[in-house]
Design a protein around this motif. Structure first.
Motif, PDB file in Angstrom:
ATOM      1  N   PRO A   1       2.634  40.606  55.860  1.00 38.70           N
ATOM      2  CA  PRO A   1       3.134  41.189  54.604  1.00 38.70           C
ATOM      3  C   PRO A   1       2.944  42.702  54.617  1.00 38.70           C
ATOM      4  CG  PRO A   1       1.823  39.233  54.154  1.00 38.70           C
ATOM      5  CD  PRO A   1       1.649  39.529  55.613  1.00 38.70           C
ATOM      6  N   LEU A   2       3.738  43.401  53.822  1.00 36.92           N
ATOM      7  CA  LEU A   2       3.727  44.865  53.832  1.00 36.92           C
ATOM      8  C   LEU A   2       2.352  45.457  53.528  1.00 36.92           C
ATOM      9  CD1 LEU A   2       7.109  45.480  51.967  1.00 36.92           C
ATOM     10  CD2 LEU A   2       6.663  45.825  54.413  1.00 36.92           C
ATOM     11  N   ILE A   3       1.681  44.900  52.525  1.00 34.21           N
ATOM     12  CA  ILE A   3       0.360  45.425  52.156  1.00 34.21           C
ATOM     13  C   ILE A   3      -0.623  45.233  53.298  1.00 34.21           C
ATOM     14  CG2 ILE A   3      -1.643  45.030  50.670  1.00 34.21           C
ATOM     15  CD1 ILE A   3       0.447  46.721  49.366  1.00 34.21           C
ATOM     16  N   ASP A   4      -0.639  44.048  53.913  1.00 29.82           N
ATOM     17  CA  ASP A   4      -1.550  43.795  55.034  1.00 29.82           C
ATOM     18  C   ASP A   4      -1.256  44.734  56.197  1.00 29.82           C
ATOM     19  OD1 ASP A   4      -2.612  41.819  53.499  1.00 29.82           O
ATOM     20  OD2 ASP A   4      -1.790  40.146  54.656  1.00 29.82           O
ATOM     21  N   ALA A   5       0.026  44.986  56.444  1.00 30.97           N
ATOM     22  CA  ALA A   5       0.398  45.895  57.521  1.00 30.97           C
ATOM     23  C   ALA A   5      -0.116  47.301  57.239  1.00 30.97           C
ATOM     24  CB  ALA A   5       1.912  45.911  57.697  1.00 30.97           C
ATOM     25  N   ALA A   6       0.031  47.744  55.997  1.00 30.99           N
ATOM     26  CA  ALA A   6      -0.434  49.081  55.618  1.00 30.99           C
ATOM     27  C   ALA A   6      -1.946  49.199  55.754  1.00 30.99           C
ATOM     28  CB  ALA A   6      -0.004  49.402  54.190  1.00 30.99           C
TER      29      ALA A   6
END
Length: 491
Positions: free
Chosen positions: A51-56
């Motif tokens: 997910p985008l947040i985890d990637a960030a």
């Protein structure tokens, strides 16, 4: 294989446009932010998997870890950019499997992936904020345009094995409908209408959920991006023995080195029922690694794996010519890093990008050429077709060492430096990359930065003698050594 990367709005990467060959060395002073290029590659890899947040949150900031996704956006003073964008041109594997083990075959292997993300405040994650997809696209690069995009020298046999297939429509596209952003997945595995998703509700990229049934080419683009790794080889991880059930892939920190080597030695034995032949196959792998290590260290007799049946542990062993055996825990940091890279070279299943910071760490100056040669041999050889002995691999390193810069091929060098830029009336410094004149990167039609000779002198004449700094005689000041130092003249 990442052939070109454009980034804007990510950390101090603003309007960056970088082209890569099979092996690239980025040189720059401490603090210019050359590691941010690796972070951008790492972030793209993460958004293909999480997910985008985890990637960030997987990407570090100046303090070592990201506590606020806003820290990934370009900042001038206290003001942050609202968006960051990425555009990656890549060659993907022709075949692969999805998460359910289903086979996938790409309809074309040369693609361009574009992603634009915006920061959004989030009441549920007030301290973090959130990311919204503004644009996501995956399109093919026509075979007729491929040679224009692949500027690095390569043989036609390699090109034909790497770039193939055809396509006339996009794989992922972005459309706008009544002020709503719609991301569409165009299926190439089955006939049917495109699958539409409302961008503001997406917790992750469309590419990150691709499967073999609906979109095999998108899946293989995802697999390619997932294989972009930042190697941070930690001696403590490299020294650890492995259990019999450990993974058989060297991890990013160097974990599972022993298990990976043991697996490689046993890998081809399934093709033979002859016990003597099996022993020869296993010995050949260990011998190949020992010969490679002997290029770094003279006193190497053999490399092997000790299999402890009682404790069910695998331990990497290096035996000297006098018969003395040393377990991994007794080996130097530089030796362990070199061994890990040599094992990666042997593993044909290791593909994608290997990013490595300061590979010269722990290596004697006289042996730096050996590790640089190894790194170049890990990368795909563009003079030969891609196959099991020449996998589609790419190596990108960064350094500030003159000893590294002086020994790499001139066409492989990019020099990172800070350049002043004015935008919206504000002056700031951004990271810029420059190549050497008369190399293939200078042929880019969009125009490139060419490094000045003055900047190169820092690497070509690294020793500056300033007698005002010390009253003590330094090694470099000795008259009997001056004649041996290039560019020096004894009085």
């Amino acid at each position: 294989m990442l052939t070109r990367l454009k980034v804007s709005g990510f950390k101090n990467l603003v309007d960056v446009d970088v082209r890569f060959g099979s092996f690239t060395c980025v040189a720059g002073a401490n603090g210019v932010g050359k590691s941010n290029l690796f972070d951008a590659i790492r972030f793209l890899s993460a958004i293909a998997d999480r997910p985008l947040i985890d990637a960030a949150l997987s990407v570090r900031d100046e303090k070592g870890k990201t506590a606020d996704v806003r820290s990934l956006f370009h900042r001038v003073g206290d003001e942050y950019a609202n968006e960051m964008s990425f555009e990656a041109e890549m060659i993907i594997p022709a075949e692969g499997v999805d998460d359910l083990g289903q086979q996938a075959k790409a309809s074309i292997t040369f693609l361009r992936y574009s992603l634009t993300l915006a920061y959004r405040e989030d009441d549920k994650l007030r301290s973090l904020g959130s990311l919204e997809i503004i644009k996501e696209e995956l399109v093919h690069i026509k075979l007729g345009d491929a040679k224009k995009n692949l500027l690095f020298p390569h043989r036609i046999d390699w090109f034909k094995s790497a770039v193939k297939g055809r396509r006339t429509s996009p794989f992922i596209s972005t459309e706008f409908d009544k002020e709503k952003t719609i991301i569409k997945l165009h299926q190439d595995g089955v006939k049917g209408n495109a699958i539409s998703r409302l961008a503001e509700h997406l917790p992750r990229t469309v590419l990150s959920v691709a499967n073999a049934a609906e979109s095999p080419t998108v899946l293989l683009a995802r697999r390619e991006m997932q294989s972009w790794r930042l190697l941070q080889l930690e001696p403590s991880a490299l020294r650890q023995p492995d259990e019999f059930t450990s993974p058989t892939k060297v991890d990013m920190d160097g974990s599972h080195l022993a298990a990976t080597l043991y697996h490689l030695a046993k890998l081809n034995q399934n093709y033979s029922t002859n016990e003597t032949e099996n022993d020869q196959i296993e010995a050949q792998v260990y011998s190949q690694l020992a010969n490679r290590l002997a290029e770094l260290i003279d006193d190497v007799g053999e490399v092997s794996i000790d299999r402890d049946e009682k404790r069910q542990l695998l331990t990497l062993m290096v035996t000297a010519r006098d018969g003395t055996s040393h377990p991994a825990r007794a080996l130097s940091d530089g030796t362990l890093r070199f061994l890990a890279l040599a094992v990666l070279e042997l593993d044909s299943q290791t593909q994608g990008i290997l990013c490595l910071e300061e590979p010269e760490n722990g290596i004697h100056p006289a042996s730096i050429s050996k590790i640089l040669q190894l790194l170049q041999e890990i990368a795909t050889d563009v003079d030969y077709p891609i196959d099991i002995d020449n996998p589609l691999r790419q190596v990108i390193i960064n350094t500030h060492s003159p000893a590294v810069v002086m020994q790499i091929p001139d066409h492989s060098l990019l020099v990172a430096e800070l350049k002043e830029k004015i935008s919206s009336g504000k002056r700031f410094k951004r990271l810029s990359f420059a190549c050497l004149p008369n190399t293939w990167r200078e042929k880019a039609p969009e125009g490139v930065n060419v490094v000045s000779k003055g900047k190169l002198l820092d690497y070509l004449n690294p020793v500056i003698i300033d007698e005002s700094e010390t009253n003590q005689k330094r090694v470099v000041d000795r008259q009997d050594l001056q004649i041996l130092i290039p560019g020096s003249f004894a009085e």
